[in-house]
Design a protein around this motif. Structure first.
Motif, PDB file in Angstrom:
ATOM      1  N   UNK A  18      -6.206  39.558  96.213  1.00 53.74           N
ATOM      2  CA  UNK A  18      -5.842  40.886  95.720  1.00 53.74           C
ATOM      3  C   UNK A  18      -4.823  40.792  94.588  1.00 53.74           C
ATOM      4  N   UNK A  19      -3.853  39.879  94.737  1.00 57.91           N
ATOM      5  CA  UNK A  19      -2.855  39.697  93.673  1.00 57.91           C
ATOM      6  C   UNK A  19      -3.500  39.207  92.386  1.00 57.91           C
ATOM      7  N   UNK A  20      -4.421  38.246  92.535  1.00 57.16           N
ATOM      8  CA  UNK A  20      -5.083  37.677  91.355  1.00 57.16           C
ATOM      9  C   UNK A  20      -5.896  38.736  90.625  1.00 57.16           C
ATOM     10  N   UNK A  21      -6.640  39.527  91.374  1.00 59.00           N
ATOM     11  CA  UNK A  21      -7.470  40.560  90.753  1.00 59.00           C
ATOM     12  C   UNK A  21      -6.595  41.626  90.089  1.00 59.00           C
ATOM     13  N   UNK A  22      -5.531  42.045  90.764  1.00 61.32           N
ATOM     14  CA  UNK A  22      -4.615  43.016  90.168  1.00 61.32           C
ATOM     15  C   UNK A  22      -4.022  42.464  88.878  1.00 61.32           C
ATOM     16  N   UNK A  23      -3.609  41.202  88.908  1.00 62.10           N
ATOM     17  CA  UNK A  23      -3.008  40.587  87.725  1.00 62.10           C
ATOM     18  C   UNK A  23      -3.988  40.553  86.556  1.00 62.10           C
ATOM     19  N   UNK A  24      -5.240  40.172  86.813  1.00 64.58           N
ATOM     20  CA  UNK A  24      -6.230  40.107  85.743  1.00 64.58           C
ATOM     21  C   UNK A  24      -6.533  41.485  85.172  1.00 64.58           C
ATOM     22  N   UNK A  25      -6.621  42.495  86.029  1.00 66.24           N
ATOM     23  CA  UNK A  25      -6.898  43.855  85.561  1.00 66.24           C
ATOM     24  C   UNK A  25      -5.767  44.345  84.659  1.00 66.24           C
ATOM     25  N   UNK A  26      -4.521  44.129  85.095  1.00 64.91           N
ATOM     26  CA  UNK A  26      -3.373  44.589  84.311  1.00 64.91           C
ATOM     27  C   UNK A  26      -3.300  43.852  82.979  1.00 64.91           C
ATOM     28  N   UNK A  27      -3.463  42.543  83.001  1.00 63.20           N
ATOM     29  CA  UNK A  27      -3.372  41.764  81.762  1.00 63.20           C
ATOM     30  C   UNK A  27      -4.454  42.177  80.765  1.00 63.20           C
ATOM     31  N   UNK A  28      -5.645  42.418  81.264  1.00 67.99           N
ATOM     32  CA  UNK A  28      -6.730  42.853  80.376  1.00 67.99           C
ATOM     33  C   UNK A  28      -6.446  44.242  79.815  1.00 67.99           C
TER      34      UNK A  28
END
Length: 357
Positions: A18-28
């Protein structure tokens, strides 16, 4: 940072995926401003991670108000709460270049300049480097005086030139008796310099008043009036902090609609009125480090679509304690480069704080 403890608890409740997916969404989102779909995330994170699994995780994050879908069947973008959580716990902080550090240090060095000039120049540089609006709540710190001089301007005005022990210069205009001879201005300067070196004018005020009474026969009446005027104008301004805003056009360039302009104008009106910002500084910048405020999570930015990155300007009272004198930071759109701007604001605040050690 704002709501850091609450966000830390929430972050610890998320599993690694969940952290990884949240991080990728925010960075994109910070990079492009566009929603991110499960297929894109699968390619970025791992082709072996099924799109259906990613969609399920994104749905859970949406339930926690960390992600949202701007359109039906579209990908997700972070909510303001999701951005704040990312900044507080997932952001990889970068660093600013050596050249940028040298530029900031040179502007905040101070010797031979007024504090207002130092803050204005540093604020202008920060606005340019960050491409945001730079904000400075100027310190009201009373510094020890090294030298004071009265310089005639015309028949009834003089310039008070105050040099403190840090080499900072402050100039104030005062009214003097019409036709005051230069000799009286010199006498007033000498009288003060023999008594106030190493103390602030505020600290010396009562002492000087007593000295004037004791030396009434020794000092000219006109010189006494000049001294009194010099002390009065300084002490009358000691409790008024000033606000410096630089680079407003940087944020207007990112607005696209009339509603955007209206919200930004309302934001600057609130800031320039000072009350809400002062409360924010008192409540949130009394500690150390950089504070990040995103969107409507705080009342100053209510529906403005902006964020503020703020750091305290401090002076050391002694070896262990530091007093917050003011603050410096930037205001920009939500999609700013937090990883670059946070260390920039932090370095600038520390560079200015060196003036007060």
């Amino acid at each position: 940072m704002n709501n850091y403890k609450n966000n830390n608890v929430l972050l610890s409740s998320l599993d690694s995926r969940s952290r990884t997916i949240l991080q990728y969404v925010v960075e994109a989102y910070l990079e492009t401003g566009n929603p991110v779909g499960s297929n894109t995330l699968s390619k970025k994170i791992s082709p072996s991670l099924a799109s259906a699994t990613i969609r399920n995780v994104m749905s859970n994050l949406e339930g926690l108000n960390l992600l949202k879908s701007p359109h039906v069947s579209a990908g997700r973008i972070p909510t303001e709460s999701g951005l704040q959580l990312f900044v507080d716990g997932l952001l990889q902080i970068g660093d600013i270049s050596t050249a940028e550090k040298k530029n900031i240090e040179a502007l905040s060095a101070g010797t031979g300049k007024s504090l207002k000039d130092i803050l204005s120049e540093t604020s202008n540089a920060l606005a340019g480097l960050s491409n945001c609006v730079s904000l400075v709540m100027a310190p009201t710190f009373q510094r020890a005086i090294k030298h004071i001089e009265f310089v005639p301007i015309d028949s009834n005005r003089a310039l008070v030139v105050i040099v403190d022990t840090l080499g900072l210069v402050e100039n104030r205009l005062i009214d003097i008796p019409k036709g005051t001879p230069v000799s009286n201005l010199i006498e007033a300067s000498n009288f003060l310099n023999s008594r106030i070196s190493g103390t602030t004018l505020e600290e010396a005020k009562n002492k000087i008043e007593e000295e004037l009474v004791a030396h009434k026969k020794e000092i000219d009446v006109i010189s006494e009036k000049v001294i009194t005027a010099g002390l009065a104008i300084k002490s009358a301004n000691t409790n008024h902090s000033s606000l410096i805003l630089t680079g407003k056009n940087n944020i207007y360039n990112d607005t696209n609609t009339q509603d955007d302009f209206k919200r930004i104008n309302e934001l600057f009106e609130k800031i320039e009125q000072g009350k809400t910002l002062s409360e924010l500084l008192i409540n949130a910048v009394s500690g150390t480090g950089v504070h990040v405020f995103i969107g409507a999570d705080n009342k100053l930015f209510d529906y403005s679509g902006c964020s503020m990155i703020l750091a305290p300007i401090k002076a050391k009272d002694n070896i262990t304690k530091a007093k917050t004198l003011g603050a410096i930071g930037v205001i920009g759109p939500i999609r700013v480069n937090y990883g670059r701007i946070i260390p920039m604001v932090d370095f600038t605040a520390k560079a200015i704080s060196k003036l007060f050690k």
